[in-house]
Every structure is written in structure tokens, then in C-alpha cells.
Design an enzyme around this catalytic site. Structure first.
Site, short mmCIF file in Angstrom:
data_model
loop_
_atom_site.label_atom_id
_atom_site.label_comp_id
_atom_site.label_asym_id
_atom_site.label_seq_id
_atom_site.Cartn_x
_atom_site.Cartn_y
_atom_site.Cartn_z
N TYR A 183 48.72 23.65 31.09
CA TYR A 183 49.95 23.06 31.63
C TYR A 183 50.25 21.70 31.00
O TYR A 183 51.41 21.33 30.86
CB TYR A 183 49.81 22.85 33.15
CG TYR A 183 50.25 24.01 34.00
CD1 TYR A 183 49.57 25.21 33.96
CD2 TYR A 183 51.34 23.90 34.85
CE1 TYR A 183 49.97 26.28 34.75
CE2 TYR A 183 51.74 24.95 35.65
CZ TYR A 183 51.05 26.14 35.59
OH TYR A 183 51.45 27.19 36.38
N LYS B 15 37.11 32.26 32.65
CA LYS B 15 37.10 33.31 31.63
C LYS B 15 36.09 32.87 30.57
O LYS B 15 36.40 32.72 29.39
CB LYS B 15 38.54 33.46 31.07
CG LYS B 15 38.74 34.64 30.12
CD LYS B 15 38.67 36.00 30.79
CE LYS B 15 38.74 37.10 29.74
NZ LYS B 15 38.43 38.44 30.30
N ASP C 199 39.81 38.15 35.38
CA ASP C 199 40.35 39.52 35.45
C ASP C 199 39.70 40.28 36.60
O ASP C 199 40.36 40.97 37.38
CB ASP C 199 40.20 40.26 34.10
CG ASP C 199 38.83 40.10 33.47
OD1 ASP C 199 38.01 39.30 33.97
OD2 ASP C 199 38.56 40.79 32.46
N ASP D 264 47.43 29.38 39.50
CA ASP D 264 48.86 29.67 39.69
C ASP D 264 49.06 31.17 39.90
O ASP D 264 49.73 31.61 40.84
CB ASP D 264 49.64 29.20 38.46
CG ASP D 264 51.13 29.52 38.56
OD1 ASP D 264 51.70 29.26 39.63
OD2 ASP D 264 51.70 30.04 37.58
N ASP E 227 49.65 33.49 43.75
CA ASP E 227 50.82 34.36 44.01
C ASP E 227 50.33 35.74 44.42
O ASP E 227 50.86 36.36 45.35
CB ASP E 227 51.71 34.50 42.76
CG ASP E 227 52.88 33.52 42.76
OD1 ASP E 227 52.73 32.43 43.34
OD2 ASP E 227 53.94 33.84 42.17
#
Ligand code: IPM
Ligand code: MG
Length: 359
Positions: free
Chosen positions: A147, A192, A224, A248, A252
Site C-alpha cells: 500500500y 505467504k 491462500d 484487506d 471482506d
């Protein structure tokens, strides 16, 4: 009654889209809490996002940041506008306002509780028996990662630098472990590390911090797999600690556990003023139509009272009022299901008023 009567300055930043409609109810709830418990909340307002671009040319006017720094807590709505979503070449964008204030206030930890109201078990697209009993607290890192890394663009290539510093991982890990200690004592760090160097640093630092919290059970999970486990068996998670981008996306996804994005509140904290907002966006498709769910904004106020001001009794009374509203069968469109009594599907205003009644 809480012993101490508080006097607090609240900055309301409605932003764009449904932001103004939902923060109206967050603010109304704060005012009522003030009256009931004898606290004085004084309000100021400031611009951000598309609204600020239109008025001043900047998504985060200096005045907004100054007011934010001078306030005791911030109640925020949403930023965004369809106009920019379909224009990748736009240099000035509403979201820069939100990112700018996160950086400007040093809000490095974003807490996103996935709270489940039993009445909404059927509003989710997931099976109720899989959801029941889920209680997750996400700690999303908020001022680092891809970001905020350097962005480059030439005609045919583009890059976003994914970067983390040791101290950035350490300070949010500490906050997450402290919270885990007071909850289910389980922490899942999501990364990850099988592919990304930033994730290997992340894992190394979390492993170090973990040693200081032997009473908390630590698990490391690839993102994942975490995305899959969240819908397969959400109950397995207690505190989830993750980086900005992964957080983020995963939050959601996790919002569907709570039935709707319209139910999830978040707190962004650091070393200064706290910032409280729903996780949903500006939802321009329903803006100005009295359709938005105000509950996430109202729950953001509960988080504000608890986290910034230590007013847990007041925060509990807000959650109880929402619980009663839902138990009485009232729903906004996003959380209604096939069994909902049509006459109890309310708009933003009527839903806000119902919560105030039960409060
Ligand atoms: C969120 C939002 C923001 C983010 C956008 C509006 C910049 O999606 O708070 O989750 O990506 O952080
Ligand atoms: Mg998001």
C-alpha cells in the site's frame, strides 16, 4: 453509571457515498450515550475523499488532518467514487485521503472484529452450523506493505514495492498478542512465507514476539490456505494477525460470516487519536436512497467508546441495543433473508431510530 464523566472532542468525517447517511446514526448514538451516562461529546466535521477533492482539490485537505490530530477520536464513513474506479489514469483519487490519514495519524493497527449476532445466522451465504460460535478478531497492519511502498509506472510496466520493516511487524504483533491473551489465547499469523521475502521477515518477527507470550498458542498459516479455512471452519480462528493487503482481502471475505459487510466495524489505532469506521465502502449504487445499513457505523462507535475511552459499559449497551433490534426482527435489506417479515425491513433512518429506541 460509570464514575468518570468524560468530555471528548469527536471529529466526524462522513466522506463519500453512504458515508454521511451512516455516520449520522453513529453520531446520534454517541449523543444519546452522552445524555444517558453524563458524558459530553462535542462534534466537529471535516472533508475527505471525493467530497474533499470537489471542494478543495485534495482528497485530504490540511485542515482535515489538523482537526483529526486535535480530536480525541474520529468517526469516519467511507471514501470512493465510481468515476475514479473506471479511470485508472486518475492521479488524484479519493482513497488517497484515507491512506493519507492512516499514515498521518500513525494508525498502524486495524482491528476488525467478526462478531456474530445469532439472529443473522441465516443472512449469511454460509451454513449456520458452520458459523455458529465464530468470534474472530483481525489485526490488519495498516501503514506498510504494498500500500505504501514506492509505485512506478512506465508505458508498459508497473510496480508496487511490497516492503516491511522489522519494527512495523513487531509493534502490531505485540498488540495482537496482548489482545489474544485477553481472549481465546490463540493467534494465527497469516503470510505467504513460501513465496514472499516480506512474509519471511514477518514470520521471523512474529516467531520472536511469540516467545514473549508462551501462554498464547501460535499458528502460522499461508494466506491462500487461510482464505479457504475461513469459510470451511471459521471457528478455528481467534486472533488473526496479518499484513495490510492480505488483511484487506481476508476481512471482506470474513464479513460474510457476520452476514453482511454492513455489520462490520473497525478500529484503527496507533500511538495517537483512534479512527473508527465501518469496513464497507461508499456504496454509490445505494447512496442517498435510505438503504444503507447504519449498524456498522453504530458498532464503530461502540469500539470507539471501548478502545479510545475505556467505556466498556457504554459500549456493551450499544451492542445490547443492536441485539434487541435484531431480536425484534428488524433488518435492513442487506441482512434480510427469505424468512424476514417484509414489514420489518427498514431503511437507514428507521433502523437508526430503532436502535436509539432500544438504547
Ligand atoms: C478498507 C478499504 C480501503 C483499503 C480502501 C478504500 C483504500 O478497502 O479499509 O478495507 O484498501 O484499505
Ligand atoms: Mg477493504
Amino acid at each position: 453509571m460509570t464514575q468518570q464523566q468524560m468530555n471528548k472532542k469527536i471529529l466526524v468525517i462522513p466522506g463519500d457515498g453512504i458515508g454521511a447517511e451512516v455516520t449520522t446514526w453513529g453520531k446520534a448514538v454517541l449523543e444519546q450515550i452522552g445524555k444517558t451516562y453524563g458524558h459530553t461529546f462535542t462534534f466537529d466535521e471535516a472533508l475527505m475523499g471525493h467530497a474533499a477533492i470537489e471542494a478543495t482539490g485534495s482528497p485530504l485537505p490540511d485542515e482535515t488532518l489538523e482537526k483529526a490530530k486535535a480530536s480525541d477520536a474520529i468517526l469516519f464513513g467511507a471514501v470512493g467514487h465510481a468515476k475514479y474506479d473506471n479511470d485508472p489514469s486518475a492521479k488524484v483519487r479519493p482513497e488517497q485521503g484515507l491512506l493519507g490519514i492512516r499514515k498521518g495519524l500513525g494508525l498502524y493497527a486495524n482491528l476488525r472484529p467478526i462478531m456474530l449476532f445469532d439472529e443473522l445466522l441465516n443472512a449469511s451465504s454460509l451454513k449456520p452450523e458452520i458459523l455458529k460460535g465464530t468470534d474472530i478478531l483481525f489485526f490488519r497492519e495498516l501503514t506498510g506493505d504494498v500500500y505504501f511502498g514506492e509505485k512506478k509506472r512506465s508505458a508498459d510496466t508497473a510496480s508496487d514495492l511490497m516492503i516491511y520493516h522489522r519494527y512495523e511487524v513487531e509493534r502490531i504483533a505485540i498488540k495482537a498478542y496482548e489482545a489474544a491473551r485477553l481472549r481465546g489465547k490463540r493467534l494465527c499469523s497469516v503470510d505467504k512465507a513460501n513465496v514472499l521475502e516480506t512474509s519471511r521477515l514477518w514470520r521471523e518477527v512474529v516467531q520472536e514476539v511469540a516467545k514473549r507470550y508462551p501462554d498464547v498458542e501460535t499458528e502460522h498459516m499461508f494466506v491462500d490456505n487461510a482464505a479457504m479455512q475461513l469459510v470451511k471452519n471459521p471457528k478455528k480462528f481467534d486472533v488473526v494477525l496479518t499484513a495490510n493487503l492480505f488483511g484487506d482481502i481476508l476481512t471482506d471475505e470474513a464479513s460474510q460470516i457476520a452476514g453482511s459487510m454492513g455489520m462490520l466495524a473497525s478500529a484503527s489505532i496507533g500511538d495517537g487519536t483512534g479512527f473508527f469506521e465501518p469496513i464497507h465502502g461508499s456504496a454509490h449504487d445505494i447512496a442517498g436512497q435510505d438503504k444503507a445499513n447504519p449498524l456498522a457505523s453504530i458498532l464503530s462507535v461502540a469500539l470507539m467508546l471501548e478502545i479510545s475511552f475505556g467505556l466498556s459499559e457504554e459500549a456493551k449497551s450499544i451492542k445490547a441495543a443492536i441485539d434487541k433490534t435484531l431480536k425484534a426482527g428488524y433488518r435492513t435489506g442487506d441482512i434480510a433473508d427469505a424468512d424476514t417479515d417484509k414489514s420489518k425491513i427498514l431503511g437507514t433512518t428507521a433502523m437508526g431510530k430503532k436502535v436509539l429506541e432500544y438504547l
